[in-house]
Design an enzyme around this catalytic site. Sequence first.
Site, PDB file in Angstrom:
ATOM      1  CB  SER A  27       0.252   2.827   3.234  1.00 13.38           C
ATOM      2  OG  SER A  27       1.062   1.748   3.611  1.00 13.38           O
ATOM      3  CG  HIS A  87       3.614  -3.035   5.074  1.00  9.93           C
ATOM      4  ND1 HIS A  87       3.253  -1.712   5.229  1.00  9.93           N
ATOM      5  CD2 HIS A  87       3.183  -3.367   3.832  1.00  9.93           C
ATOM      6  CE1 HIS A  87       2.651  -1.275   4.135  1.00  9.93           C
ATOM      7  NE2 HIS A  87       2.587  -2.262   3.276  1.00  9.93           N
ATOM      8  NE  ARG A 145      -3.851  -5.217   1.374  1.00  4.98           N
ATOM      9  CZ  ARG A 145      -3.920  -3.970   0.990  1.00  4.98           C
ATOM     10  NH1 ARG A 145      -4.083  -3.022   1.879  1.00  4.98           N
ATOM     11  NH2 ARG A 145      -3.838  -3.650  -0.282  1.00  4.98           N
ATOM     12  CE  LYS A 159       0.695   3.060  -4.185  1.00  4.20           C
ATOM     13  NZ  LYS A 159       0.894   1.991  -3.185  1.00  4.20           N
TER      14      LYS A 159
END
Length: 159
Positions: free
Chosen positions: A128, A17, A90, A41
């Site tokens: 993460s 990040h 990514r 989440k």
Amino acid sequence: MTKAVYPGTFDPVTNGHLDIIERASDIFDELTVAVTDAPDKDPYFGLKERERFLQQCTTSIGNCEVTVFQGLLVDFCEEVGAGVIVRGLRETNDFLNEYQMALMNRLQAGEIETVFLAASSAYHFVSSSLIREVATLGGEIDKLVPRVVVDAFGERLES
Ligand code: COA
């Protein structure tokens, strides 16, 4: 002047990040890193804690501010006068989800563009959730997250 928002849950912020933040702050005049809670989440770190980690890691970037937001991302962008949403990509797995979000955001607010930055290859495998899993099982994360996050895991796991 072009103002951009880099949104995310950042649970926790990773060096991947930070790589996107540094590069986006070179491209845009002003960058707001916007921390929120995604509905699907269940965050490990609290919203204010995640904001603090990001603030501590970005103090040297003069045109970058960090804040929390709730509600629709496009509403937040309009509130702060940002015309660009920045997202990191990514690999191919990110693409479908990111593309769907970009199109949905464009439908909500056609004047706001989403710009994708290719993640640096050193961080392609970092996420993460993987960081949380490895850290809570006692693994090595020092090279993948900022010091403040390493320390926060340490404190949390000791308590
Ligand atoms: N380097 C390392 N990791 C990266 C990365 C990079 N460059 N880019 C993304 N990631 C990882 C994150 O670590 C995270 O991993 P995880 O899923 O294992 O936790 C994952 O990619 C995505 O995280 P993040 O970038 O924080 O985005 P998100 O998908 O959690 O956040 C929001 C999505 C917050 C942008 C979106 O839910 C949102 O806009 N919410 C507001 C409400 C709204 O407007 N909804 C409609 C959207 S169309």
